[in-house]
Each structure stands twice: as C-alpha cells, then as structure tokens.
Design an enzyme around this catalytic site. Sequence first.
Site: not given
Ligand code: DGL
Length: 267
Positions: A9, A73-74, A192-194
């Site tokens: 990610d 990470c999407n 978003c995985t966050h």
């Molecule tokens: N975790 C990431 C996702 O799933 C994005 C975070 C970022 O913008 O870096 O899209």
Amino acid sequence: MTGPLLIFDSGVGGLSVAQSLRQHYPDAAMCYACDNAWLPYGLRDDAALAERIVAVCQAAVEACQPSVLVVACNTASTLVLENLRARLAIPVVGTVPAIKPAATISQTRHIGLLATKATVGRPYTQRLIDSFASDCVITRVAAEPLVVEAESYLAGGTPDIQRIQAALAPLWQAVMSTSADHPALDTVVLGCTHFPLLKPWLIQLAPVSLNWIDSGDAIARRVAQVVDELRSKQHDGRCFTTAPAANLTAGMARYGFKAPQLLNVGL
Ligand code: DGL
C-alpha cells in the site's frame, strides 16, 4: 507455495487488508511494504504514480520473494494493475472499490463511495459502477483527510473527530436529504484501504445506521483461490507402484495422480 504473501500500500491502509487475510488464514506468512515516501497517492499525477508503483512493487518483490503480491490499495489498483501483472512473474491480487457487493445489499439503490480523489474519478471505478450498479445513485466523496487521520492513528495519535466529520459532511448530506429520485443513501463503500482502520469513528459519527462495505473479505477469498491454484500447479502427481498397475490409471486420475510407473526397488 513457498514464499509469503506480500501486502503493498502507499501507507498503513494495507493493514486493514492484512487483518481480513489473518481472519481467514491465521497462519499465513505475510510481508508488508508501503511507499510512505510518496504518501498520499490519491493526490498524485497518474503517469508519475504508475511508474512509481511499478518500481516500488518490483523492489519489494525482489526483497521479499513472495508467492503472491496483494496490492492493498484502491488508488494503485485502479491505475496500474494490468501493468503490474505484465511486469511481475507472480500472481497479483488487486483491491478495487466494493461496488458489486454494495449494489447487492443496498435497499434504497443509493450508495456512497468514500475513496481518494483519484479513485472516485477513475475510469476503472466508472466501469465498476456501469457493470454492477447501473440502477443505483452513486454519491462520490473524496476524503483525503481520512488517509491522514488513519496514518496518525496508527502512529499513536488520536483521530481528529472534527476533521473526520468535516470530510464526511457530503456523505451525511446524501444520507439525510431524500426526494423521489434521490432516496436516502443506505450503503457506503469504503473504497480506500485506510478507511476501515477508522470504522469505529465512522459508525459513531453517522447520523443513521448504514451498511459499511470494504473489500477485505473479497480480497481474502481471491487470495485463497490464487493460493489453491499455485498449490495445484506444484502438485507433482507422479505415482509409483511395485507391481504393474495399468488398471489403476483411471482410478488414480480421479484423485489427481498420473498413470502408475513401475518402481525399481533393486532387491
Ligand atoms: N490506501 C490507499 C487506497 O486504498 C490510498 C491512500 C493514499 O492516498 O495514499 O486507495
């Protein structure tokens, strides 16, 4: 399968995917790689980001020697998945917004997509909507501050509730304002995985009870399929007997073994 699963990610978001993987496979060996020098991905230029992601994933694969790369990470997956698959010799499992499961459960046919600015605007995301949720109203909310809050939470901080609330305001507007052609939003895709890392706060701040959908389970199921495929490729299948056994050929085949060969015992 020999090497671990490598989770990639931009930052700590992949930990939400690691958690889903652990729930399904408590013993899975995993490595984690993040491009924290380039965080956040959601505001980067596409061309530079695509090149960067391929380079970082290649370096991480080299360092970790995994069996499977999970792009958790999407923002990365909706941009560069095909390119990564072409460049790497191992299977690559991506993470894309869970539009399909959301469309399956939404009663009101009004879904919120909470993701990075990049992901909400990507052609890949539009194709998912056209394919699986063409009869739904989709309210897209770009919520970069949630990426920052998830990062600081994992670094030991306390999430800034006011900042989260401000980022979610357009979503709550869609939840509360209803009309004949805009029924109330009842389902939110965490694209978003966050964001699943902040789920307790998201639930707490929501003005009504909502369905919250992330991609964790779908990724875990896809990884299971890929691991099974890898294992079956490794299955040698040769069969040895100490007496001729051509009559067992068909029976052996039913259990995934090849035609018997005579073993020379040498006695
Ligand atoms: N975790 C990431 C996702 O799933 C994005 C975070 C970022 O913008 O870096 O899209």
